[in-house]
Design a protein around this motif. Structure first.
Motif, short mmCIF file in Angstrom:
data_model
loop_
_atom_site.label_atom_id
_atom_site.label_comp_id
_atom_site.label_asym_id
_atom_site.label_seq_id
_atom_site.Cartn_x
_atom_site.Cartn_y
_atom_site.Cartn_z
N ASP A 187 38.29 47.69 28.82
CA ASP A 187 38.50 49.09 29.13
C ASP A 187 39.18 49.23 30.50
OD1 ASP A 187 38.12 51.87 28.49
OD2 ASP A 187 36.54 51.95 29.99
N GLU A 188 39.70 50.40 30.80
CA GLU A 188 40.42 50.59 32.06
C GLU A 188 39.53 50.43 33.28
OE1 GLU A 188 40.11 55.46 32.47
OE2 GLU A 188 42.02 54.55 31.90
N ASP A 189 38.19 50.48 33.10
CA ASP A 189 37.31 50.28 34.25
C ASP A 189 37.17 48.81 34.63
OD1 ASP A 189 35.59 49.22 32.35
OD2 ASP A 189 33.98 50.67 32.69
N ARG A 190 37.69 47.90 33.81
CA ARG A 190 37.72 46.45 34.05
C ARG A 190 36.33 45.82 34.01
NH1 ARG A 190 42.26 45.94 38.94
NH2 ARG A 190 43.84 47.29 37.95
N LEU A 191 35.34 46.57 33.61
CA LEU A 191 33.96 46.08 33.57
C LEU A 191 33.42 46.02 32.15
CD1 LEU A 191 31.41 45.28 35.18
CD2 LEU A 191 30.85 47.72 35.35
N HIS A 192 33.92 46.89 31.26
CA HIS A 192 33.43 46.98 29.90
C HIS A 192 34.53 46.65 28.90
CE1 HIS A 192 30.77 49.78 32.19
NE2 HIS A 192 29.85 49.11 31.52
N LEU A 193 34.14 46.11 27.76
CA LEU A 193 35.10 45.85 26.70
C LEU A 193 35.65 47.17 26.16
CD1 LEU A 193 33.22 43.09 24.65
CD2 LEU A 193 35.12 42.77 26.27
N ALA A 194 36.93 47.17 25.79
CA ALA A 194 37.53 48.30 25.10
C ALA A 194 37.23 48.19 23.60
CB ALA A 194 39.04 48.32 25.34
N SER A 195 37.70 49.14 22.82
CA SER A 195 37.42 49.13 21.37
C SER A 195 37.83 47.81 20.73
CB SER A 195 38.15 50.29 20.69
OG SER A 195 37.63 51.53 21.13
N LYS A 251 39.56 55.67 40.59
CA LYS A 251 38.92 56.27 39.42
C LYS A 251 37.60 55.61 39.06
CE LYS A 251 40.05 57.75 34.71
NZ LYS A 251 41.12 57.76 33.67
N HIS A 252 37.47 54.31 39.34
CA HIS A 252 36.30 53.58 38.85
C HIS A 252 35.48 52.90 39.95
CE1 HIS A 252 37.50 54.23 34.71
NE2 HIS A 252 38.73 53.85 35.03
N PHE A 253 36.15 52.17 40.85
CA PHE A 253 35.40 51.39 41.83
C PHE A 253 34.69 52.27 42.86
CE2 PHE A 253 35.16 48.83 45.78
CZ PHE A 253 34.28 47.86 45.32
N VAL A 254 35.38 53.26 43.40
CA VAL A 254 34.76 54.12 44.40
C VAL A 254 33.55 54.87 43.83
CG1 VAL A 254 35.11 56.12 45.90
CG2 VAL A 254 36.85 54.31 45.80
N PRO A 255 33.66 55.48 42.65
CA PRO A 255 32.46 56.14 42.07
C PRO A 255 31.33 55.15 41.81
CG PRO A 255 34.45 56.93 41.00
CD PRO A 255 34.86 55.76 41.85
N TRP A 256 31.66 53.93 41.39
CA TRP A 256 30.64 52.91 41.15
C TRP A 256 29.88 52.58 42.43
CZ3 TRP A 256 30.03 47.75 42.76
CH2 TRP A 256 29.10 46.99 42.05
N VAL A 257 30.63 52.36 43.51
CA VAL A 257 30.00 52.09 44.81
C VAL A 257 29.14 53.28 45.24
CG1 VAL A 257 30.42 51.70 47.27
CG2 VAL A 257 31.75 50.45 45.56
N GLY A 258 29.65 54.49 45.03
CA GLY A 258 28.91 55.69 45.40
C GLY A 258 27.57 55.77 44.70
N ARG A 259 27.52 55.40 43.42
CA ARG A 259 26.25 55.41 42.69
C ARG A 259 25.29 54.39 43.26
NH1 ARG A 259 29.75 55.96 38.21
NH2 ARG A 259 29.53 53.76 37.65
N ARG A 260 25.81 53.22 43.65
CA ARG A 260 24.94 52.20 44.24
C ARG A 260 24.36 52.69 45.57
NH1 ARG A 260 25.49 51.28 40.00
NH2 ARG A 260 26.03 49.41 38.83
N LYS A 305 40.57 39.22 39.23
CA LYS A 305 40.64 39.49 40.67
C LYS A 305 39.51 40.40 41.11
CE LYS A 305 44.76 41.22 40.48
NZ LYS A 305 46.02 41.88 40.90
N THR A 306 39.04 41.24 40.20
CA THR A 306 38.04 42.24 40.55
C THR A 306 36.65 41.66 40.68
OG1 THR A 306 39.35 43.86 39.32
CG2 THR A 306 37.09 44.48 39.91
N PHE A 307 36.26 40.77 39.74
CA PHE A 307 34.87 40.31 39.69
C PHE A 307 34.73 38.80 39.86
CE2 PHE A 307 34.93 44.29 37.24
CZ PHE A 307 33.98 45.01 37.96
N THR A 308 35.76 38.13 40.38
CA THR A 308 35.68 36.68 40.53
C THR A 308 34.55 36.25 41.46
OG1 THR A 308 36.98 34.69 40.98
CG2 THR A 308 37.33 36.56 42.45
N ALA A 309 34.16 37.12 42.41
CA ALA A 309 33.09 36.78 43.35
C ALA A 309 31.74 36.61 42.66
CB ALA A 309 32.98 37.85 44.44
N THR A 310 31.60 37.16 41.45
CA THR A 310 30.32 37.04 40.74
C THR A 310 30.27 35.78 39.87
OG1 THR A 310 31.06 38.26 38.76
CG2 THR A 310 30.21 39.56 40.62
N ARG A 311 31.35 34.98 39.86
CA ARG A 311 31.41 33.87 38.91
C ARG A 311 30.31 32.85 39.15
NH1 ARG A 311 35.78 29.06 37.97
NH2 ARG A 311 35.59 28.98 35.69
#
Length: 261
Positions: free
Chosen positions: A173-181, A227-236, A130-136
């Motif tokens: 991982d909990e950020d939904r962007l990177h693989l967990a261990s 925790k993750h999306f807002v800081p990510w947008v802020g960096r962009r 649901k988070t990144f389907t727009a990039t498919r």
């Protein structure tokens, strides 16, 4: 002790956070992460013939990987290179994927010309996210362009798009962007198999996934956004990257990752 770079086989990992190992958190490692590439390096080193280096840094776009890591890769003279770059490009509002992939393929072809085996990764199929389907659609175009380039230049392809087991979000991982261990361990197993260098990697069985109730899912989405999306947008918006100021984990070939940590 023999210089690791003098071993007959030298594996070099290039790219962004995916290859650096973000999501596989380990405070004992350089940059605080382990990752699938370290796990592959460890398995190869254990044969007694391989050494390993990793120049990947989180947040890098494909052009930055070519500008910053490719010259070092040519200097190091690896015999095997894996590289994934481009994901940070198609997460941007606008991107010319034809130009990105054309430059990417041409850059990595220089390693082939130098006598190196090169393996590249297709992008993950985010259709179930649901988070990144727009990039498919961008990922699919990237993959097709990359496959054409790989066929032309003789790159091996590690086909992340077809690894459907990663549709299980417990690998992430909990950020939904990177693989967990666990996801990095599974990826290491898949990479070794794709390269024809299959070695045993311990990957626990996940079992059946628990189902979240609707309110639990909504709450999880809100926590993720804060925790993750807002800081990510802020960096962009600020034009900064999570990798600013970071250095590669293993800038020279090593034959013992514990001594290098």
């Amino acid at each position: 002790m023999k210089n690791p770079a003098d071993r007959p086989h030298r594996y070099l990992a290039l790219g962004d956070s995916f290859t650096e190992g973000v999501g596989d958190w380990d405070a004992s490692r350089p940059n605080g992460v382990r990752g699938w590439a370290d796990r592959v390096g460890e398995q190869l080193i254990a044969t007694g013939e391989w050494s390993y280096a990793n120049l990947a840094v989180r947040g890098k776009k494909a052009g930055q990987v070519l500008a910053e890591q490719l010259p070092e890769a040519l200097r190091l003279k690896p015999t095997l290179v894996t590289c994934y770059a481009g994901g940070n490009d198609f997460l941007r509002p606008s991107v010319d994927l034809d130009a990105v992939v054309s430059a990417y393929v041409a850059g990595l072809a220089r390693l082939v010309d130098a006598g190196c085996e090169v393996a590249v990764f297709t992008a993950f199929d985010s259709g179930a996210s649901k988070t990144f389907t727009a990039t498919r659609s961008r990922a699919a175009l990237y993959n097709e362009l990359l496959r054409e380039g790989a066929d032309r230049e003789g790159f091996a392809v590690v086909d992340f798009w077809r690894m459907k087991e990663f549709q299980d979000w417990r690998y992430w991982d909990e950020d939904r962007l990177h693989l967990a261990s666990l996801g990095h361990a599974r990826m290491a197993e898949n990479v070794l198999a794709a390269l024809g260098k299959a070695e045993e990697v311990e990957v626990p069985d996940l079992g059946e996934a628990p189902r979240l109730r609707r309110l639990e899912a909504i709450e999880a989405d809100l926590v993720w956004a804060r925790k993750h999306f807002v800081p990510w947008v802020g960096r962009r918006v600020r034009g900064v990257s999570s990798g600013d100021g970071m250095k590669p984990k293993y800038p020279e070939f090593v034959a013992d990752l514990t001594e290098s940590a």
